[in-house]
Design an enzyme around this catalytic site. Structure first.
Site, PDB file in Angstrom:
ATOM      1  N   ASP A 128      32.086  10.051  74.100  1.00  9.65           N
ATOM      2  CA  ASP A 128      33.418  10.828  74.773  1.00  9.65           C
ATOM      3  C   ASP A 128      34.850  10.962  73.461  1.00  9.65           C
ATOM      4  OD1 ASP A 128      33.757   7.750  75.081  1.00  9.65           O
ATOM      5  OD2 ASP A 128      35.126   8.369  76.675  1.00  9.65           O
ATOM      6  N   THR A 129      35.369   9.947  73.286  1.00 11.24           N
ATOM      7  CA  THR A 129      36.144   9.636  72.383  1.00 11.24           C
ATOM      8  C   THR A 129      36.415  10.317  71.410  1.00 11.24           C
ATOM      9  OG1 THR A 129      35.920   7.231  71.026  1.00 11.24           O
ATOM     10  CG2 THR A 129      37.643   7.817  73.382  1.00 11.24           C
ATOM     11  N   ASP A 154      36.078  16.443  77.183  1.00 14.58           N
ATOM     12  CA  ASP A 154      36.739  15.247  76.383  1.00 14.58           C
ATOM     13  C   ASP A 154      37.564  16.702  75.752  1.00 14.58           C
ATOM     14  OD1 ASP A 154      35.234  13.727  77.240  1.00 14.58           O
ATOM     15  OD2 ASP A 154      33.606  13.645  76.451  1.00 14.58           O
ATOM     16  N   ASN A 212      34.630  13.747  70.421  1.00 16.97           N
ATOM     17  CA  ASN A 212      34.630  14.019  71.489  1.00 16.97           C
ATOM     18  C   ASN A 212      36.225  14.490  71.181  1.00 16.97           C
ATOM     19  OD1 ASN A 212      32.098  13.884  71.098  1.00 16.97           O
ATOM     20  ND2 ASN A 212      31.433  14.044  73.718  1.00 16.97           N
TER      21      ASN A 212
END
Length: 306
Positions: A31-32, A257, A34
């Site tokens: 997630d981070t 994201d 992306n």
């Protein structure tokens, strides 16, 4: 004093995405990462740093090499002997995805193992970004170390953005998740929650309830809600910003994201929140039309500037 760079803190995993038949395509996502991918693509010459911890195995080496090929560094993130990255596989039903994870002993769980290196990675950054998943993979002591480093960067002038990104399977209990997320919001300037997550964890009845609750804690809030309008809460006012409808999405992995990355890139470029959300919706719409979490930089830039 804050500098020109952008830093994102968390876990980037090996991503396996299904192809036709029994073959799988390997990539890197999380997630981070992306969000940083989109933010980096859309932020011109700003240095980009992915803050995590890495193993010394071939897959970790490939991951770090992939970052470098695309202009993303790892700063002073620790490389830990014998450690390895987490892994997840995406399966699709139509365009909707589900995930299977292998991440219990991932190197990223040690991203706060060197507090001095962590703090150094956050120095001179215009923006520091992290998520609820970043919090969830850490134990209590490491979480406190992380939040102290983020608070230090904020005190030095960095803008801090946070997506609560609640994933129940990563937490011992909803109570632990709520407590950790509230601690993170206390050091946050821009909150980027997703309404279904907030409804699940905090019992919010509508996006407006999420926006009202978080606006008491954070100066700028953007509540995402899939294909429904995003809701901005800032300076005592709320403003919905319609999403971009995609008639035939290919893969929704990474859409939220990428919205975050587009929104933060636009805010760093000086755009007002409503314009930033419009651009972010276009970026997210472009991402759901490609397979996997990472769209080509050119695709992201074309959507952002459209």
């Amino acid at each position: 004093m804050a500098g020109n760079g952008v830093a994102s803190i968390g876990e980037c995993m090996i991503e396996l995405s299904g192809q036709e038949g029994p073959s799988w395509r390997m990539g890197f996502a999380g997630d981070t990462f992306n969000t940083l991918w989109a933010l980096h693509a859309l932020s011109g010459d700003r240095p980009a740093t992915y803050v995590s911890a890495f193993g010394d195995d071939p897959f970790s080496q490939g991951q770090i090499g992939f970052f470098a090929e695309n202009g993303i560094g790892i700063g002073k993130s620790p490389v830990i002997s014998g450690a390895r990255p987490g892994l997840y596989a995406i399966t699709l039903t139509g365009s909707e995805r589900s995930f299977t994870y292998w991440r219990g002993d991932a190197a990223a769980r040690q991203l706060a193992s060197d507090p001095a290196a962590l703090a150094k990675n956050l120095e001179n950054q215009a923006l520091v970004y992290f998520s609820g998943i970043t919090l969830a993979i850490l134990d209590d002591a490491a979480r406190k170390t992380l939040l102290a480093a983020v608070a230090g960067a904020r005190a030095a002038g960095s803008l801090v953005a946070f997506d609560p990104n609640y994933r129940p399977r990563l937490w011992h209990s909803p109570e632990a998740a709520r407590a950790a997320i509230l601690d993170a919001l206390a050091v946050t300037d821009i909150a980027l929650p997703t309404f279904p997550d907030e409804q699940m964890l905090f019992g919010d009845t509508a996006p407006q309830a999420t926006a009202q609750r978080l606006a008491r804690l954070v100066g700028e809030v953007v509540v995402k809600n899939g294909e429904e309008p995003a809701l901005i809460a800032e300076k005592g006012a709320m403003q919905p910003v319609p999403a971009v409808h995609v008639a035939a999405p290919v893969d929704t992995t990474g859409a939220g994201d990428s919205f975050n990355g587009g929104y933060l890139a636009a805010r760093l470029a000086g755009h007002a929140p409503a314009e930033a959300a419009l651009r972010a919706h276009r970026v997210a719409a472009a991402v759901v039309q490609v397979r996997g979490a990472l769209a080509p930089f050119e695709t992201l830039r074309a959507a952002f500037e459209d």
